[in-house]
Design an enzyme around this catalytic site. Structure first.
Site, short mmCIF file in Angstrom:
data_model
loop_
_atom_site.label_atom_id
_atom_site.label_comp_id
_atom_site.label_asym_id
_atom_site.label_seq_id
_atom_site.Cartn_x
_atom_site.Cartn_y
_atom_site.Cartn_z
N HIS A 128 -3.71 4.66 4.38
CA HIS A 128 -4.66 3.53 4.57
C HIS A 128 -5.93 4.16 4.07
O HIS A 128 -6.75 3.63 2.94
CB HIS A 128 -4.79 3.19 5.91
CG HIS A 128 -5.80 2.33 6.33
ND1 HIS A 128 -6.29 1.14 5.55
CD2 HIS A 128 -7.44 2.88 6.78
CE1 HIS A 128 -7.58 0.84 6.15
NE2 HIS A 128 -8.24 1.61 6.78
N TYR A 161 3.62 5.74 11.63
CA TYR A 161 3.83 4.33 12.01
C TYR A 161 4.88 3.51 11.10
O TYR A 161 5.24 2.45 11.17
CB TYR A 161 2.51 3.28 12.35
CG TYR A 161 1.70 3.51 11.07
CD1 TYR A 161 1.88 2.67 9.77
CD2 TYR A 161 0.59 4.24 10.92
CE1 TYR A 161 1.03 2.90 8.72
CE2 TYR A 161 -0.45 4.30 10.04
CZ TYR A 161 -0.44 3.82 8.93
OH TYR A 161 -0.85 3.69 7.75
N ARG A 191 0.89 -1.14 0.16
CA ARG A 191 -0.11 0.07 -0.05
C ARG A 191 0.75 1.33 -0.08
O ARG A 191 1.54 1.38 1.07
CB ARG A 191 -0.94 -0.03 1.20
CG ARG A 191 -1.97 1.19 1.26
CD ARG A 191 -2.65 1.11 2.53
NE ARG A 191 -1.56 2.14 3.50
CZ ARG A 191 -1.62 1.92 4.64
NH1 ARG A 191 -2.12 0.90 5.49
NH2 ARG A 191 -0.71 2.81 5.37
C1 LIG Z 1 -14.39 -5.76 10.87
C2 LIG Z 1 -13.81 -4.49 10.88
N1 LIG Z 1 -13.04 -4.13 11.83
C3 LIG Z 1 -12.22 -2.74 11.67
C4 LIG Z 1 -12.50 -2.05 10.57
C5 LIG Z 1 -11.53 -0.81 10.57
N2 LIG Z 1 -10.62 -1.09 9.48
C6 LIG Z 1 -10.95 -0.87 8.28
S1 LIG Z 1 -9.75 -1.32 7.02
C7 LIG Z 1 -8.85 -1.88 8.27
C8 LIG Z 1 -7.37 -2.33 8.06
C9 LIG Z 1 -7.74 -3.64 6.96
O1 LIG Z 1 -6.38 -4.03 6.68
P1 LIG Z 1 -6.17 -5.20 5.39
O2 LIG Z 1 -7.23 -6.26 5.90
O3 LIG Z 1 -4.93 -5.60 5.48
O4 LIG Z 1 -6.72 -4.55 4.05
P2 LIG Z 1 -6.06 -3.09 3.57
O5 LIG Z 1 -6.45 -1.75 4.44
O6 LIG Z 1 -4.61 -3.14 3.89
O7 LIG Z 1 -6.36 -3.00 2.17
C10 LIG Z 1 -9.36 -1.66 9.56
C11 LIG Z 1 -9.02 -2.15 10.78
C12 LIG Z 1 -13.37 -2.82 9.74
N3 LIG Z 1 -13.76 -1.89 8.48
N4 LIG Z 1 -14.03 -3.77 9.88
#
Ligand SMILES: Cc1ncc(C[n+]2csc(CCOP(=O)(O)OP(=O)(O)O)c2C)c(N)n1
Ligand SMILES: Cc1ncc(C[n+]2csc(CCOP(=O)(O)OP(=O)(O)O)c2C)c(N)n1
Ligand SMILES: [Mg+2]
Ligand SMILES: [Mg+2]
Lengths: 372, 326, 372, 326
Positions: C261, C270, C257
């Site tokens: 985010h 971070y 990424r």
């Molecule tokens: C069940 C849930 N918990 C927390 C969140 C908040 N949140 C949104 S994206 C994210 C991180 C996701 O990481 P990853 O699965 O690696 O996907 P990326 O964002 O890197 O594409 C979080 C904690 C959420 N959307 N859904």
């Protein structure tokens, strides 16, 4: 199409020491002290006999639904490998293990005869209450492990669950948290081949359950779960490794639910008598008896006397249980439990029930109007 | 007294409790290095280290279940759900265990944990980031459900929640996080869980609200006073469950009329319980139906329409006026 | 202590075809038709440029929070390997993939500018809407796979999710169900090394994410996710295997990424700038550009003209979006959506809001009393 | 008309709908070979085969999420939660997706699924097997929440639920499963979701109830009639959400008094919503406070005390009498 192979030096092993015929692999025999061997035997016999007794009580309508443990008594070897300050986080098919760790049998009887008092374990025992929602307790085992590590206590948390439980997301999350934080938690799967009517083969597509540990770079071992020596050995290894900072571990105990899922279940609907018979040949108690006889630790007389002792213990517990039941309980107690301090709503509601109970008594005395 | 916004006030509550008691542990997604997506836990990792401010993997059920284990073993975990909209991933852990452990063990094993979560609309967020479903927790016996409305109440209530021997679900109105500042004493201050407070005295009508809705409620009250001479008495619930019905039922005995305001969907919302308590305890004093000014019975729409969904000053004032005219 | 090793013939491989410098492993080159190669290039460029444009719109306050996709554009190779009747079950960082499958860019703009209308995809497209709750959509991918198999349709469901998502229980349950029922579902993990502020190394303790598939006896492959040829090749293999009844598969795409985010995030808190720089060297677009130049499919002029075309497309979509915004929406619409047929409660509530909006308009006209 | 108990009636509804429509699929833990732990799906595996009567692994969230996927792809899954006490493992799937998909896509994608679950107390079961928490679902916009009270209503409502284009949570009062038989027509019969029914006509007071509580409510009514000449009008809600408030608010306009009966905990329970609707729509007709006869605000105790927890004929009759005496 050629691809690069990633070096993943993991393998899943299977541990068996005492075979179904009671033959021991001498090179693997942990050579446990006689006292411990007899204690293990006694724990298993107690588990079996208490189970049988409960089934009778259930059929007589004196207790309600419960989950028989017949065939899975070698679980006591896990608790035997634990120290007093370790934590036991059971599911609902660990009665012998709970008793090993100090839960009185009358407490078990109370629970299954519908008294909330069956959940009040003796103070100071690090055993959590029975957990019904499948798999959910594994997270508590992981969290307790974290607390032990944080406090610098050299205590380990051991959590039990079934083969079915490994399908629940909570199990996966618990394994992941345990591995990420390298907590001293040992995961013990009692793979008894059935989750009610679902056979192990349709519960998950993997060849073993132990290999699921590889998803977390956690050691996973398959163990003959009807071989009390192997269970002891594997548990001791995993627990002492965890205790000394080596992180979590996973054990798959291969065993069999010889009896009903619960007393509300009818296994004839979904499994064959032949299969059950096959497993009766691998009974954990018979083979251990043979081993102990071979070691001259058991004889017919000794077996009789242990059985008698155990029966006496069970009867004594039943006596205490009956005395409790005789004495009766106060329904109003229920308002005391939910919070450390009773909130005003519950104070009011308790008063409502108190008035109702009084009015009902009045009605009954006057034998009038409305029944309940 | 220093003036703080709600984020700072909560941060202070956490910091001070952690200083006092090393069994207090924070955990959740991004609560450490990142300081939380709303910066509520900012600086705490540096101060207390990664054993006490724990960045967890992405799993809400685990965060709750792990906290339950910690609490059973003597710690006082304060876990964060990044948004209340994701707390339902942990619902079964809270319902099956956190709320029941004390009852299950007849008092032997308690679960002194706090589950914090930002909740509510008004911040132009994506789906699942704006809901208000406090009733899920309030209807769960064994839990306590708290929603502060201002920086000072947030600080005092969070301290009480952390010290509470029972599990507390603590919803933080994210629309309030940085909306205004209030004086918050550096010295210890607590507020009892299970008590509501009088936010405004008045004699004409009782308006019951909580969380982010308290502000438009007070604004409506103030405009109605200024422009029409209507004196609202405003009750800020603070604890949703166990519900303190003393203050508002007594207030209605005085005013005879009531309106209840929340942003959650109306049907089966907390407003219904308030009405039911009023009927139960102040029936003979009620001179008009109790109006519920609430979100509608649908998922809060995305931000172009969210202000139409959320109760605002206009909607609240209209309901008050109409209730007085009844 | 010697134990028996269980024969588990599983291994995890890593696939890379086009290296960061644009050098292709000729023996692995899938030799795709020129047209497809250019289409892939164009899809990636569109993804990048649309992302950049959205970031500007966001900074100007014209749209709200969204999740930039910069660095992960090779995802279009997955959709390129899908057929029209296959199902795409995305998470929230698959904008280029969604566009590839026919989602109009103005729909994306609508969603992120706070219009529920952004969720209404064109009829007949088998792409589910963006799913925000991490990991939860993987189960839908599994269920859709079941439906396809049940109906005898030769369609495959492809579900995307991040490295963080693999910690959620739902992911585990989806993998288990998919494997048990052998459904035609392909699981595509975009391991972009971060889940907001949590690095991959602290998300899970395993060396690879791909190995998690072994817990379900499902093939798991690691792929250079910034290598569009490898992503295409691996996806095509997995999808055609699923289509022909070979069951589910798991792909871990190793990517990064490069941006925020979401637009509410500050990665400086971070992660280090060096790490980002390292990954910029592995940009999926630059290396593919080099490959295409080497194949004489791209030149400076061609690159310019593709860029211009893409920009024009984006502008046209922005135009349609602006026209929608200009026209405005009716708040009362919201009552139409929750149920196929509006229940009486909502009819009443819609009437309440209608009256309120009218009264407000009245007030505004008379410029009186209570504002909102 | 054949007489059936509720288990048989539900089984018939499933069988007939499966015969009519091959997109109807059953899935859940032990629904196949075992026929369900209550035998509700007995015989269906043999009749329809394992592709349509699907024994799943042990994972509630997966059962719900898998069903959502199936429904999106054109099937009509009827999934079973073995006990409602375990349905919370699937709560986030239902809240985050089943309830929202239609709204999220502005009508393009619906989720025509049914989630069946036995609920409620009175069968001397273990912990987590006796709860009544219908409000969790009723307060969730986008879902429909249905609770039949008799074999015939169960059959008719389940058929309607299966055909409904939106997700329906269908709670089956397990205390009623084999409690009595009722005539149920072999021919097709539906009952509209979102409508309640008059279970008993009367003029003195309106008693609103549903599910397993309907029986003691009717018994109380019958005793009060026989012994004291009190004529209760009894409304059986059947659908909890969207709530049909027409029948009961109109009834109260006639009787002037009401009691609401449910076994769920009182606070934030469905009874509160009923009271709030009465206040909203029949305020001027209300001659007495509306009594809520409910379970208490604690987890239903194990079976030695569960009859003290659950509303029974005595408690209901007392509340009716006291409301009339008010
Ligand atoms: C069940 C849930 N918990 C927390 C969140 C908040 N949140 C949104 S994206 C994210 C991180 C996701 O990481 P990853 O699965 O690696 O996907 P990326 O964002 O890197 O594409 C979080 C904690 C959420 N959307 N859904
Ligand atoms: C979350 C949850 N779902 C369903 C049940 C109902 N149930 C009780 S035990 C059981 C099977 C458990 O199988 P397994 O984990 O293998 O343990 P075993 O019963 O074989 O000891 C089921 C489905 C439950 N208790 N909890
Ligand atoms: Mg099992
Ligand atoms: Mg990621």
């Amino acid at each position: 199409m050629p691809k690069t192979e990633i070096d993943l030096p993991y393998r899943v092993e299977y541990l068996s020491i005492l075979d179904p015929d009671g033959q021991v692999d001498a090179s693997l025999d942990p050579s446990l002290p006689d006292e411990l061997l007899l204690k293990l035997y006694r724990g298993m016999v107690l588990g079996r006999k208490f189970d049988e007794r409960m089934l009778i009580l259930q059929r007589q309508g004196k207790i309600g639904t419960f989950a028989p443990v017949k065939g899975q008594e070698a679980q006591v070897a896990v608790t035997a490998a634990m120290e007093e300050n370790d934590w036991l986080v059971p599911s609902f098919r660990e009665t012998p293990a709970e008793i090993w760790r100090g839960r009185p049998m009358e407490s078990v009887l109370l629970l299954y005869s519908g008294y909330n008092e069956g959940g009040r374990a003796p103070e100071g025992i690090r055993t959590l209450p029975v957990s019904v929602p499948v798999g959910s307790q594994t997270l508590h085992g992981a969290g307790i492990g974290y607390a032990m590590k944080y406090r610098g206590e050299k205590s380990v948390a051991v959590t039990f669950f079934g083969d079915g439980a490994t399908s629940e997301g909570d199990f996966h999350e618990a394994m992941n948290f345990a591995a990420v934080f390298q907590v001293p938690t040992v995961f013990v799967c009692q793979n008894n081949h059935w989750a009610i009517s679902i056979p192990r083969s349709r519960q998950t597509h993997s060849k073993t359950i132990a290999q699921k540990a590889l998803a977390y770079d956690m050691p996973g071992l398959q163990v003959d779960g009807n071989d009390v020596l192997a269970v002891y050995q594997a548990s001791r290894d995993a627990i002492s490794r965890a205790r000394s900072g080596g992180g979590p571990a996973f054990l798959e105990l291969i065993t069999y639910r010889m009896s009903l899922h619960t007393t509300a279940d009818d296994p004839k609907k979904y499994r064959s008598e032949e299969e059950v018979q096959e497993w009766i040949k691998r009974d954990p108690i018979t083979r251990f008896e043979k081993y102990l006889r071979d070691k001259d630790l058991l004889s017919d007389e000794k077996i009789q006397s242990i059985a008698a002792e155990v029966q006496a213990e069970i009867s004594a517990a039943e006596g205490r249980w009956s005395a409790f039941v005789e004495k009766g309980v106060d329904p109003l107690d229920m308002f005391e439990w939910p919070y450390a301090q009773m909130p005003p709503d519950l104070v009011e509601q308790r008063e409502e029930l108190r008035r109702e109970l009084e009015a009902k008594r009045g009605k009954v005395e006057k034998d009038t109007l409305v029944r309940d | 007294m220093p003036k703080m916004n709600m984020v700072q006030a909560i941060n202070m509550a956490l910091r001070q409790e952690m200083e006092k008691d090393d069994s207090v542990i924070l955990l959740g997604e991004d609560v450490g290095r990142d300081g939380g997506v709303f910066r509520v836990t900012d600086g705490l990792l540096d101060k207390f280290g990664p054993e006490r401010v724990v960045d967890t993997p992405l799993a809400e059920s685990a965060i709750a279940g792990f906290s339950i284990g910690m609490a059973i073993a003597g710690l006082r975990p304060v876990c964060e759900m990044q948004f209340s909209g994701f707390s339902y991933f942990a619902f079964h852990q809270m319902e099956s265990h956190a709320s029941r452990m004390r009852q299950r063990t007849l008092g032997r094993v308690g679960v002194p944990m706090v589950m914090r979560a930002p909740y509510g609309g008004g911040v132009r967020a994506l789906e699942h980031h704006s809901e208000s479903r406090e009733v899920y927790w309030a209807h769960t016996p064994g839990l306590k459900m708290v929603i502060p409305s201002t920086p000072r109440t947030a600080r005092a209530l969070l301290v009480s929640a952390i010290r509470d021997p029972d599990p507390v679900v603590f919803y933080e109105p994210k629309a309030v996080y940085r909306a205004f500042r209030e004086e918050v004493p550096e010295e210890e201050e607590t507020f009892p869980i299970g008590k509501s407070r009088l936010a405004l005295e008045g004699k004409d009508i009782t308006v019951i609200s909580y969380g982010a809705m308290l502000r438009p409620t007070l604004e409506a009250a103030s405009e109605l006073k200024d422009k029409e001479g209507i004196e609202c008495e405003v009750v800020d619930l603070l604890t949703i469950s166990p519900l303190d019905d003393k203050l508002f039922t007594e207030s209605v005995r005085k005013t005879g009329r009531a309106v209840v305001v929340h942003e959650a969907p109306r049907s089966f919302g907390a407003g219904a319980e308030v009405v039911a308590r009023l009927v139960d305890k102040s029936f003979l004093y009620l001179e008009a139906p109790v109006r519920r000014v609430t979100g509608f019975d649908l998922v809060i729409p995305y931000y172009q329409r969210e202000q139409d969904y959320l109760p605002g000053v206009f909607r609240i004032a209209t309901a008050i006026r109409e209730t007085l005219e009844f």
